[in-house]
Scaffold this active site. Structure first.
Site, PDB file in Angstrom:
ATOM      1  N   TYR A  56      10.393   7.228 -14.230  1.00 16.20           N
ATOM      2  CA  TYR A  56      10.883   6.375 -13.141  1.00 16.20           C
ATOM      3  C   TYR A  56      12.366   6.055 -13.359  1.00 16.20           C
ATOM      4  O   TYR A  56      13.221   6.503 -12.639  1.00 16.20           O
ATOM      5  CB  TYR A  56      10.053   5.103 -13.028  1.00 16.20           C
ATOM      6  CG  TYR A  56      10.427   4.281 -11.812  1.00 16.20           C
ATOM      7  CD1 TYR A  56       9.964   4.641 -10.555  1.00 16.20           C
ATOM      8  CD2 TYR A  56      11.274   3.178 -11.913  1.00 16.20           C
ATOM      9  CE1 TYR A  56      10.319   3.917  -9.419  1.00 16.20           C
ATOM     10  CE2 TYR A  56      11.641   2.445 -10.784  1.00 16.20           C
ATOM     11  CZ  TYR A  56      11.166   2.818  -9.547  1.00 16.20           C
ATOM     12  OH  TYR A  56      11.520   2.111  -8.425  1.00 16.20           O
ATOM     13  N   SER A  97       9.529   7.493  -5.460  1.00 16.11           N
ATOM     14  CA  SER A  97      10.533   6.521  -5.045  1.00 16.11           C
ATOM     15  C   SER A  97      11.820   6.775  -5.839  1.00 16.11           C
ATOM     16  O   SER A  97      12.405   7.836  -5.745  1.00 16.11           O
ATOM     17  CB  SER A  97      10.000   5.100  -5.228  1.00 16.11           C
ATOM     18  OG  SER A  97      10.786   4.185  -4.530  1.00 16.11           O
ATOM     19  N   ASP A 122       6.565   5.342   5.944  1.00 19.19           N
ATOM     20  CA  ASP A 122       7.306   4.806   4.803  1.00 19.19           C
ATOM     21  C   ASP A 122       8.594   4.170   5.311  1.00 19.19           C
ATOM     22  O   ASP A 122       9.558   4.859   5.642  1.00 19.19           O
ATOM     23  CB  ASP A 122       7.617   5.920   3.799  1.00 19.19           C
ATOM     24  CG  ASP A 122       8.175   5.374   2.494  1.00 19.19           C
ATOM     25  OD1 ASP A 122       8.577   4.189   2.463  1.00 19.19           O
ATOM     26  OD2 ASP A 122       8.218   6.126   1.502  1.00 19.19           O
ATOM     27  N   HIS A 137       4.787   3.788   1.821  1.00 19.80           N
ATOM     28  CA  HIS A 137       5.433   4.065   0.537  1.00 19.80           C
ATOM     29  C   HIS A 137       4.430   4.168  -0.607  1.00 19.80           C
ATOM     30  O   HIS A 137       4.755   4.661  -1.670  1.00 19.80           O
ATOM     31  CB  HIS A 137       6.465   2.969   0.244  1.00 19.80           C
ATOM     32  CG  HIS A 137       7.449   3.335  -0.810  1.00 19.80           C
ATOM     33  ND1 HIS A 137       8.295   4.419  -0.692  1.00 19.80           N
ATOM     34  CD2 HIS A 137       7.727   2.780  -2.023  1.00 19.80           C
ATOM     35  CE1 HIS A 137       9.067   4.502  -1.779  1.00 19.80           C
ATOM     36  NE2 HIS A 137       8.731   3.525  -2.594  1.00 19.80           N
TER      37      HIS A 137
END
Length: 705
Positions: free
Chosen positions: A476, A556, A640, A675
Site C-alpha cells: 500500500y 487505491s 467508485d 471503492h
C-alpha cells in the site's frame, strides 16, 4: 473510545474493433477501439496530451459503450480459464462460516453483528429478554446486496438509533432514524451525506457532515467544502443548522459529542494529514466555539473528557504519537503529556475507565492498559503474534472486547476483564481451514537507499524454494495506513493452491510513525516504489519465486503503487493487478475529494518541480511503446466516487494501445459497486476468483492441486 473522520451506464451502440490482436490459448484477443481525441494541457509551459480525457465523463453514452465492450472482452477471456469456477466454489465453501462481532450495549440492550456465512452484508442483531432478534438487516434493502450499512449510532439512553446506508458502494449516504425499541422509522431521511459520522446530543438530534451536492456528476465532480450540520428531531433537513464550515472552508470536517455530553468536538482539515481542533461547551446555552489547535501540521484526536481535561492522542512533538491533556476552555495553553511516545507507534482507545495503548512493533500488536493518570497497569496477554483491535467501550462498561487475527488465523473475539486483566475467548469461528498447515514469517530486506523494510511471507508448510512458487506481493505505502497481519478467505484459497502471499510494510504507511509516512510523500514518493521493487527482488533472489511466477497487487493508493512499479520495472513481474488505483497523477486532485490527498502526493499545480516529479512516475503518462508489460488485470467499479474509474480507464487505454508482446491487458469494471467498502460478498468472491484465475493462468498453471 476514539473518534475518527475521513477520514449507469446504458449501452446504446457498440464501438468498432481495432486491429490489435494477441493469440491466447488458441483464441484471438481483440481489444475495443479507444478513440483518441486532441486535448492538450499546459503545465508551466510544458504541453501534455490527454487523448483519453473523454473517458472521464461517466455520464456519456460513449463511455458507457466503452465500458460494456471492455467487460465483454475481459469476461470472454476469463471464461476460457478452466479452473476459474473451481476457485470460486472453493471460496464459497471457505467463506460459508458464521461470523459474530463483539457485542456492545445500548440502553441496557446487547447488540452485535452476525453473518451466517454467505450473506452479502452482516446483520445487526440484539437480544431482548435473552431472545435474539434482527435489528437491522441491510440484505433486505437491495436484491443484489449492494446496499450496505455505513454507520450506526444510538442516542445516549439507547432509545433512538440513526443509521446511514450506502447504495452501490457510493460515498454518498442517507441517514435513517429509528425508535430503537419498536424499530419504527421516525422523522425525515437525511440525504446526500458524505464522509460523515453520526453523533447524538441527548435525544434532541445529531451531528453529521456533508458537502453541497456538486453541479456535475455526483460520482466524479469535485467536492471541496465540507460542513458540519445539526439535525433537530422533528424538523426538515432544510432546517438543519450549519455548525461549522459555512464561512471557514475546510475539505474534511467531523463533529462528535463526548461521552458525558459536555462538549462537541470538531476536527477540521484540508488534507488527510493534520487537523485543527475546536470545542463547543454544550452545557452553556450561549457558549462560543473555542479553537484549541491552529494549523494543520499535526494530528489531534480526542479520546475522552475527564476531570476537566480532554485526553487527546497526537503526533505533535511525537512522531510515534502520545496522549496529552488539553484544557477545553482554552484558558490554559500548556499541554501536559499523559502517555509519552515510545519507540513504537501508538494507537490509543478508552473503555471501562481505562486507556489502552495499542502499539505497533514492526507491524505487530503490543497492547498495554493504563489508568487515566498515565500509569501502566499491565500488558494485555494476546493469543499470538498478529493484529489486535478494538479495546474500545463506554466508560460504564465492565468488560472490554477485542479482536485478534493474523495471516493464518481467522478473526476471533476475546473478552477482557479490565479490573483483573484476565482474557477469555468469546467467539472463535468454525472454518474449514487449519492454521497449523501454514507458516508466516517476518523478514527484513534492504531498499535501494539501504533502508530496512519488514515483509511478512505466508505459505503452506513444506513449500520448496525452487523459484516456481506462484507469489502475490501486496503493498500500500501511503496515507499513514498500516498494513498489519489479517486473515483473508481469498488469500487462504490462494495459499491452498500452492501460492505464496507476501506483504511489504513499505514507506508511506504508518508502521513506524510520522517519519515513515513522510518519507513516502510528495518529492519522496519514489521511496515507496523503490521499497516495493526491492521486495520483489528479495523474493526472487531468495528463490522463493521468480519473475515468471511473481504478481504484484494493490488497491487505491496501492493501485498507484502497482501502476508505477510495472511501468518502471516491467521486466520484474509476470502479472500486475492494480485495483481502483490513483493512476493519473496530473489530474487526480480535480475529482471528488482528491484535492485532500495533496499532503501525500503534491499536485501538478503546486510548482514546476512538483509537476515534473509527478509526471515522472504517473502511470498513465509513463506507458511507452515497444515495452513488454506484464499480463495486467485492472479492476475498478462504476460507482467508485473515491478514486474515480477514469483513472483505470485511461491507464487501460494507454496499455492496450502500446503493449508489445503477447501478455494481455484487460480491465474488469464492476457495476453497481464502489471503492470497496460495503461490497457484497458475492461480488467480492467473483472478483477475487477472476483475479486469481487470471494470475495463475498467466503464470502458465494448467491445473490446480
Amino acid at each position: 473510545m476514539k473518534k475518527h473522520f475521513f477520514p449507469i451506464f446504458s449501452l446504446l451502440y457498440l464501438l468498432p474493433m481495432m486491429e490489435t490482436k494477441m493469440m491466447v490459448q488458441n483464441k484471438t484477443l481483440t481489444y475495443p477501439t479507444t478513440h483518441k481525441k486532441e486535448v492538450i494541457d499546459t503545465y508551466f509551459d510544458q504541453k501534455i496530451a490527454d487523448p483519453y480525457r473523454w473517458l472521464e465523463d461517466d455520464r456519456s453514452e460513449e463511455t458507457a459503450s466503452w465500458v460494456a465492450e471492455q467487460n465483454k472482452v475481459t469476461f470472454e477471456y476469463l471464461n476460457q480459464i478452466t479452473y476459474r469456477e473451481q476457485i470460486k466454489k472453493r471460496m464459497e465453501q471457505l467463506w460459508n462460516y458464521e461470523r459474530i462481532g463483539a457485542p456492545f450495549t445500548e440502553g441496557g440492550t446487547t447488540y452485535y453483528y452476525k453473518n451466517n456465512g454467505l450473506q452479502n452484508q452482516s446483520v445487526l442483531y440484539r437480544k431482548v429478554n435473552g431472545i435474539e432478534e434482527v435489528f437491522l438487516d441491510p440484505n433486505t434493502l437491495s436484491k443484489d446486496g449492494t446496499t450496505s450499512l455505513a454507520n450506526v449510532s444510538f442516542s445516549k439512553d439507547g432509545s433512538l438509533c440513526a443509521y446511514s446506508i450506502s447504495k452501490g458502494g457510493s460515498d454518498w449516504n442517507e441517514i435513517i432514524i429509528l425508535d430503537a425499541k419498536t424499530k419504527k422509522v421516525l422523522d425525515v431521511t437525511i440525504r446526500d451525506v458524505k464522509f460523515s459520522g453520526i453523533s447524538w446530543r441527548g435525544n434532541e438530534g445529531f451531528y453529521y457532515s456533508s458537502y453541497d451536492k456538486p453541479k456535475g456528476s455526483e460520482l466524479s465532480a469535485k467536492t471541496d467544502q465540507h460542513k458540519l450540520y445539526f439535525h433537530k428531531m422533528g424538523t426538515s433537513q432544510a432546517q438543519d443548522q450549519v455548525i461549522f464550515g459555512a464561512e471557514t472552508k475546510r475539505r474534511y470536517v467531523g463533529g462528535y459529542v463526548t461521552q458525558n455530553q459536555k462538549y462537541l468536538v470538531i476536527t477540521a482539515a484540508n488534507s488527510t494529514s493534520g487537523n485543527e481542533l475546536y470545542v463547543l461547551d454544550l452545557s452553556k446555552k450561549d457558549a462560543k466555539m473555542v479553537q484549541l489547535v491552529e494549523g494543520f501540521d499535526h494530528d489531534f484526536s480526542v479520546l475522552d473528557h475527564a476531570e476537566g481535561s480532554l485526553l487527546v492522542e497526537t503526533n505533535w512533538k511525537a512522531p510515534n504519537s502520545q496522549v496529552i491533556l488539553i484544557d477545553p476552555t482554552g484558558s490554559n495553553k500548556e499541554w501536559k503529556i499523559l502517555v509519552p511516545q515510545t519507540d513504537f507507534v501508538l494507537n490509543a482507545t478508552t473503555g471501562a475507565g481505562y486507556l489502552f495503548a495499542n502499539y505497533l512493533k514492526d507491524a505487530i500488536s503490543l497492547v498495554k492498559q493504563l489508568d487515566y493518570k498515565g500509569k501502566v497497569i499491565r500488558e494485555i496477554a494476546l493469543p499470538g503474534v498478529g493484529s489486535a483491535g478494538g479495546f474500545s467501550a463506554k466508560k460504564t462498561d465492565k468488560e472490554i472486547y477485542f479482536s485478534f487475527t493474523n495471516y493464518t488465523t481467522p478473526t476471533s473475539i476475546f473478552k477482557l476483564n479490565p479490573n483483573l486483566g484476565t482474557v477469555a475467548l468469546y467467539q472463535q469461528p468454525k472454518i474449514d481451514f487449519n492454521p497449523e498447515d501454514y507458516v508466516s514469517k517476518q523478514v527484513f530486506y534492504a531498499s535501494k537507499d539501504g533502508t530496512k523494510i519488514p515483509m511478512i511471507i505466508t505459505h503452506k508448510k513444506g513449500l520448496e524454494w525452487n523459484g516456481k512458487n506462484p507469489t502475490i506481493l501486496y503493498g500500500y505505502g501511503g496515507f499513514n495506513v498500516n498494513s498489519t497481519p489479517g486473515f483473508s478467505v481469498t488469500n487462504a484459497v490462494w495459499m491452498e493452491n500452492g501460492g505464496v502471499y507476501a506483504v511489504a510494510n513499505i514507506r508511506g504507511g504508518g508502521e513506524y510513525g510520522k517519519k515513515w509516512h513522510d518519507a513516502g510523500t510528495q518529492m519522496q514518493k519514489q521511496n515507496v516504489f523503490d521499497d516495493f521493487i526491492a521486495a520483489a527482488e528479495y523474493l526472487i533472489q531468495t528463490n522463493i519465486t521468480s519473475k515468471e511466477f511473481l504478481a504484484i497487487k494493490g488497491g487505491s493508493n496501492g493501485g498507484l503503487l502497482v501502476g508505477a512499479c510495472m511501468t518502471q520495472r516491467p521486466d520484474l513481474f509476470q502479472v500486475a493487478l492494480p485495483a481502483v488505483g490513483v493512476l493519473d497523477m496530473l489530474r487526480y486532485h480535480t475529482f471528488t475529494a482528491g484535492a485532500g490527498w495533496a499532503y501525500d502526493y503534491g499536485t501538478s499545480e503546486q510548482s514546476k518541480e512538483m509537476f515534473q516529479y509527478l509526471l515522472g512516475y504517473s502511470p498513465v503518462h509513463n506507458v511507452k511503446k515497444g515495452i513488454k508489460y506484464p499480463a495486467t488485470l485492472i479492476t475498478t467499479a462504476d460507482h467508485d466516487d473515491r478514486v474515480v474509474p477514469a483513472h483505470s480507464f485511461k491507464f487501460a487505454a494507454e496499455l492496450q494501445d502500446k503493449q508489445t508482446g503477447n501478455a494481455p491487458v484487460l480491465i474488469r469494471i464492476d457495476v453497481n459497486a464502489g471503492h470497496g467498502a460495503g461490497k457484497p460478498i458475492s461480488k467480492t468472491m467473483e472478483e477475487n476468483a477472476d483475479i486469481q484465475a487470471f494470475t495463475l493462468f498467466n503464470m502458465g498453471v494448467q491445473k490446480l492441486p
